[in-house]
Enzyme design. Structure first.
Site, mmCIF file in Angstrom:
data_model
loop_
_atom_site.group_PDB
_atom_site.id
_atom_site.type_symbol
_atom_site.label_atom_id
_atom_site.label_comp_id
_atom_site.label_asym_id
_atom_site.label_seq_id
_atom_site.Cartn_x
_atom_site.Cartn_y
_atom_site.Cartn_z
ATOM 1 N N ASN A 195 -8.566 13.146 -4.552
ATOM 2 C CA ASN A 195 -7.460 13.913 -5.707
ATOM 3 C C ASN A 195 -8.378 14.437 -6.889
ATOM 4 O OD1 ASN A 195 -5.202 13.136 -4.384
ATOM 5 N ND2 ASN A 195 -4.528 11.757 -5.558
ATOM 6 N N SER B 67 -1.517 7.152 -7.336
ATOM 7 C CA SER B 67 -2.533 8.296 -7.395
ATOM 8 C C SER B 67 -3.321 8.738 -8.504
ATOM 9 C CB SER B 67 -1.570 9.657 -7.077
ATOM 10 O OG SER B 67 -0.771 9.383 -5.820
ATOM 11 N N HIS C 128 -5.685 3.130 -1.558
ATOM 12 C CA HIS C 128 -5.253 4.642 -1.726
ATOM 13 C C HIS C 128 -4.960 5.251 -0.205
ATOM 14 C CE1 HIS C 128 -4.849 8.864 -3.636
ATOM 15 N NE2 HIS C 128 -3.807 8.088 -3.661
ATOM 16 N N GLU D 274 -8.685 5.222 0.532
ATOM 17 C CA GLU D 274 -9.945 5.210 -0.496
ATOM 18 C C GLU D 274 -9.856 3.719 -1.072
ATOM 19 O OE1 GLU D 274 -10.339 9.361 -2.628
ATOM 20 O OE2 GLU D 274 -8.399 8.315 -3.172
HETATM 21 N N1 CAA Z 1 4.429 10.345 11.633
HETATM 22 C C1 CAA Z 1 3.597 10.196 12.724
HETATM 23 N N2 CAA Z 1 2.669 11.068 13.024
HETATM 24 C C2 CAA Z 1 2.683 12.265 12.345
HETATM 25 C C3 CAA Z 1 3.629 12.739 11.177
HETATM 26 C C4 CAA Z 1 4.365 11.447 10.966
HETATM 27 N N3 CAA Z 1 5.093 11.604 9.772
HETATM 28 N N4 CAA Z 1 3.161 13.854 10.519
HETATM 29 C C5 CAA Z 1 2.295 14.338 11.626
HETATM 30 N N5 CAA Z 1 1.966 13.414 12.662
HETATM 31 C C6 CAA Z 1 0.726 13.515 13.614
HETATM 32 C C7 CAA Z 1 1.371 14.360 14.769
HETATM 33 O O1 CAA Z 1 1.941 13.313 15.678
HETATM 34 C C8 CAA Z 1 0.112 15.177 15.140
HETATM 35 O O2 CAA Z 1 -0.757 14.237 15.941
HETATM 36 P P1 CAA Z 1 -1.839 14.653 17.024
HETATM 37 O O3 CAA Z 1 -2.875 15.969 16.386
HETATM 38 O O4 CAA Z 1 -2.540 13.588 17.357
HETATM 39 O O5 CAA Z 1 -0.911 15.273 18.115
HETATM 40 C C9 CAA Z 1 -0.635 15.420 13.942
HETATM 41 O O6 CAA Z 1 -0.048 14.367 13.124
HETATM 42 C C10 CAA Z 1 -0.306 16.846 13.443
HETATM 43 O O7 CAA Z 1 0.944 16.957 13.347
HETATM 44 P P2 CAA Z 1 1.629 18.194 13.874
HETATM 45 O O8 CAA Z 1 0.978 18.915 15.037
HETATM 46 O O9 CAA Z 1 3.064 17.943 13.737
HETATM 47 O O10 CAA Z 1 1.570 19.113 12.579
HETATM 48 P P3 CAA Z 1 0.386 19.940 11.842
HETATM 49 O O11 CAA Z 1 -0.791 20.140 12.702
HETATM 50 O O12 CAA Z 1 0.917 21.126 11.015
HETATM 51 O O13 CAA Z 1 -0.191 18.674 11.015
HETATM 52 C C11 CAA Z 1 -0.274 17.277 8.828
HETATM 53 C C12 CAA Z 1 0.731 18.226 10.020
HETATM 54 C C13 CAA Z 1 -0.789 16.475 9.419
HETATM 55 C C14 CAA Z 1 0.881 17.091 7.431
HETATM 56 C C15 CAA Z 1 -1.239 18.739 8.320
HETATM 57 O O14 CAA Z 1 -0.740 19.786 7.971
HETATM 58 C C16 CAA Z 1 -2.232 18.298 7.227
HETATM 59 O O15 CAA Z 1 -3.142 17.710 7.484
HETATM 60 N N6 CAA Z 1 -1.944 18.678 6.033
HETATM 61 C C17 CAA Z 1 -2.805 18.262 4.792
HETATM 62 C C18 CAA Z 1 -2.130 16.986 4.358
HETATM 63 C C19 CAA Z 1 -2.937 16.431 3.101
HETATM 64 O O16 CAA Z 1 -3.799 16.912 2.713
HETATM 65 N N7 CAA Z 1 -2.306 15.182 2.770
HETATM 66 C C20 CAA Z 1 -3.036 14.748 1.711
HETATM 67 C C21 CAA Z 1 -2.166 14.917 0.380
HETATM 68 S S1 CAA Z 1 -2.878 14.287 -1.076
HETATM 69 C C22 CAA Z 1 -2.318 12.618 -1.124
HETATM 70 O O17 CAA Z 1 -1.491 12.317 -0.120
HETATM 71 C C23 CAA Z 1 -2.901 11.733 -2.040
HETATM 72 C C24 CAA Z 1 -2.023 11.728 -3.395
HETATM 73 O O18 CAA Z 1 -2.335 10.813 -4.222
HETATM 74 C C25 CAA Z 1 -1.089 12.773 -3.654
HETATM 75 P P1 NAD Z 2 8.782 7.204 -3.558
HETATM 76 O O1 NAD Z 2 9.800 7.736 -4.948
HETATM 77 O O2 NAD Z 2 8.870 7.833 -2.294
HETATM 78 O O3 NAD Z 2 9.134 5.689 -3.518
HETATM 79 C C1 NAD Z 2 9.000 4.708 -4.557
HETATM 80 C C2 NAD Z 2 9.914 3.541 -4.087
HETATM 81 O O4 NAD Z 2 9.679 2.593 -4.984
HETATM 82 C C3 NAD Z 2 11.331 3.917 -4.179
HETATM 83 O O5 NAD Z 2 12.152 3.659 -3.000
HETATM 84 C C4 NAD Z 2 11.954 2.706 -5.302
HETATM 85 O O6 NAD Z 2 13.348 2.487 -5.161
HETATM 86 C C5 NAD Z 2 10.735 1.791 -5.320
HETATM 87 N N1 NAD Z 2 10.739 1.215 -6.485
HETATM 88 C C6 NAD Z 2 10.775 1.699 -7.783
HETATM 89 N N2 NAD Z 2 10.245 0.485 -8.605
HETATM 90 C C7 NAD Z 2 10.411 -0.724 -7.891
HETATM 91 C C8 NAD Z 2 10.157 -2.054 -8.170
HETATM 92 N N3 NAD Z 2 9.968 -2.483 -9.364
HETATM 93 N N4 NAD Z 2 10.031 -2.814 -7.236
HETATM 94 C C9 NAD Z 2 10.240 -2.508 -5.732
HETATM 95 N N5 NAD Z 2 10.815 -1.134 -5.661
HETATM 96 C C10 NAD Z 2 10.675 -0.164 -6.550
HETATM 97 O O7 NAD Z 2 7.530 7.463 -4.064
HETATM 98 P P2 NAD Z 2 5.907 7.580 -3.077
HETATM 99 O O8 NAD Z 2 5.858 8.987 -3.235
HETATM 100 O O9 NAD Z 2 6.340 6.734 -1.954
HETATM 101 O O10 NAD Z 2 4.726 7.191 -4.071
HETATM 102 C C11 NAD Z 2 4.643 5.803 -4.397
HETATM 103 C C12 NAD Z 2 3.328 5.328 -5.018
HETATM 104 O O11 NAD Z 2 2.366 5.814 -4.165
HETATM 105 C C13 NAD Z 2 3.203 6.021 -6.327
HETATM 106 O O12 NAD Z 2 2.352 5.116 -6.963
HETATM 107 C C14 NAD Z 2 2.500 7.433 -5.843
HETATM 108 O O13 NAD Z 2 1.352 7.975 -7.027
HETATM 109 C C15 NAD Z 2 1.418 6.973 -4.816
HETATM 110 N N6 NAD Z 2 1.253 7.913 -3.799
HETATM 111 C C16 NAD Z 2 2.055 8.958 -3.509
HETATM 112 C C17 NAD Z 2 1.458 9.983 -2.683
HETATM 113 C C18 NAD Z 2 2.513 11.146 -2.232
HETATM 114 O O14 NAD Z 2 1.813 12.132 -1.813
HETATM 115 N N7 NAD Z 2 3.580 11.014 -2.277
HETATM 116 C C19 NAD Z 2 0.291 9.861 -2.028
HETATM 117 C C20 NAD Z 2 -0.588 8.731 -2.170
HETATM 118 C C21 NAD Z 2 -0.073 7.776 -3.136
#
Ligand code: CAA
Ligand code: NAD
Length: 302
Positions: A207, A134, A157, A169
């Site tokens: 992000n 991330s 990503h 991405e």
């Molecule tokens: N597995 C399978 N399907 C899933 C699921 C899962 N874990 N979670 C949700 N879904 C599906 C559902 O089946 C549903 O599908 P349909 O619309 O086709 O029926 C859809 O996703 C929506 O789910 P829900 O109706 O249960 O719930 P919701 O409408 O409240 O949506 C959500 C849940 C998809 C999480 C929505 O709230 C959302 O999009 N939130 C924003 C999430 C977001 O921004 N994520 C990115 C975070 S940043 C990141 O990840 C990057 C990083 O590096 C940190």
């Molecule tokens: P997580 O903590 O749920 O999972 C990480 C897993 O990696 C754990 O099960 C751990 O045991 C395993 N692990 C650690 N070191 C290891 C090694 N050397 N060999 C094999 N397995 C090992 O973390 P996560 O949320 O799944 O995030 C994983 C990656 O994805 C990170 O780089 C994070 O930045 C990125 N990411 C996270 C998100 C998010 O929303 N959580 C979204 C996009 C990208």
């Protein structure tokens, strides 16, 4: 079966996903649903079981949605998905058969570099390496591998929850070659996601925009200008976001959010105003309240 892939470019058939956590399990699942051969790797059988549990719950959900009135087809879909997934605890031992490695382990540069260094020695020449990081620069992770491998090393990503979020991405470093990029576009399409290309810059696209937005929402609270709840309602109903910024912070993980911002502050490449710390975020993380995954963040989850 015939392929439209140009000859210089191999079609990806087998994938190793390293890390069976929240992201790795989701990535393994969507690849298996697309009938790619997947090996999911984590450090121990216990961690692998956690990954399997995440997949089991989600693939059932996907199957129900695909075949709402047909339990037979639902279980066929679930079984077929599992038939494409193997597991292991040593990535080096299974990488010989891989066309693509997707790394989704802990967000730590040293751990990631150590993994890729040993995989580089064990993997065939053609194997493409990717990281789902991330916040870390892809070129920094890749630099421990050979020059040849760096031409086949990119960011891939995904977004949480992986089975539901339709974007990937593809992060291009200065060294990555065109065939590698094209292979990643193809495989992303086959997995059913849309890809966008981005340079190896802090936060890539999503992000880079989302993190300053979430941080500013916390500063609105800090300045006492609006309540948590009102900010979330405002952005859901006023801007059409599925979650408000505070809910989303809890969903992404407050530890993750804080570490992304701190990483950016150290690198010094983004606007200083974007990385200004927020006291309540620092305090919650210090207490181990990371959001949804720990049951408490800005909100409580029961
Ligand atoms: N597995 C399978 N399907 C899933 C699921 C899962 N874990 N979670 C949700 N879904 C599906 C559902 O089946 C549903 O599908 P349909 O619309 O086709 O029926 C859809 O996703 C929506 O789910 P829900 O109706 O249960 O719930 P919701 O409408 O409240 O949506 C959500 C849940 C998809 C999480 C929505 O709230 C959302 O999009 N939130 C924003 C999430 C977001 O921004 N994520 C990115 C975070 S940043 C990141 O990840 C990057 C990083 O590096 C940190
Ligand atoms: P997580 O903590 O749920 O999972 C990480 C897993 O990696 C754990 O099960 C751990 O045991 C395993 N692990 C650690 N070191 C290891 C090694 N050397 N060999 C094999 N397995 C090992 O973390 P996560 O949320 O799944 O995030 C994983 C990656 O994805 C990170 O780089 C994070 O930045 C990125 N990411 C996270 C998100 C998010 O929303 N959580 C979204 C996009 C990208």
């Amino acid at each position: 079966h015939f392929s439209t892939t140009p000859s210089a470019q191999r079609e990806i058939q087998s994938v190793i996903v390293v890390g069976a956590g929240l992201m790795g399990a989701g990535i393994a699942q969507v690849a298996a649903q697309a009938q790619l051969n997947v090996t999911m790797v984590d450090l121990s059988p216990d961690q692998l079981q956690k990954g399997r549990d995440i997949i089991a719950a989600s693939v059932r959900r996907v199957a129900k949605k695909k075949f709402p009135d047909d339990e037979g087809k639902q279980s066929e879909y679930v079984d077929r998905t599992w038939s494409f997934i193997e597991t292991g605890t040593k990535a080096e031992a299974v990488v010989a058969g891989a066309d693509l490695v997707v790394e989704a382990i802990v967000e730590n540069i040293d751990t990631k570099q150590k993994l890729f260094m040993s995989l580089d020695a064990a993997a065939p020449k053609h194997t493409i390496f990717t990281s789902n990081t991330s916040s870390l620069p892809i070129a920094e992770i890749a630099k421990v591998t050979s020059e040849d491998r760096q031409a086949r090393f990119a960011g891939l990503h995904f977004f949480n929850p992986v089975p539901a979020m339709k974007l990937v991405e593809i992060v291009k470093t200065d060294k990555v070659d065109t065939e590698t990029y094209q292979s990643l576009v193809d495989v992303t399409n086959r997995i059913g996601k849309t890809s966008v290309a981005c340079k190896d810059t802090p936060g890539f696209i999503v992000n880079r925009l989302l993190v300053p937005y979430m941080m500013e929402s916390l500063r609105i609270v800090e300045r006492g200008e609006a309540s948590l709840e009102d900010i979330d309602v405002a952005m859901k109903l006023g801007a059409g976001f599925p979650m408000g910024p505070i809910e989303l912070s809890d969903f992404v993980g407050l530890d993750t959010l804080k570490s992304i911002v701190e990483g950016w502050a150290r690198e010094g490449k983004v606007e200083p105003a974007f990385v200004k710390p927020v006291k309540q975020l620092t305090d919650l993380v210090a207490k181990g309240h990371f959001g949804r995954k720990t049951g408490k963040g800005f909100y409580e989850y029961v």
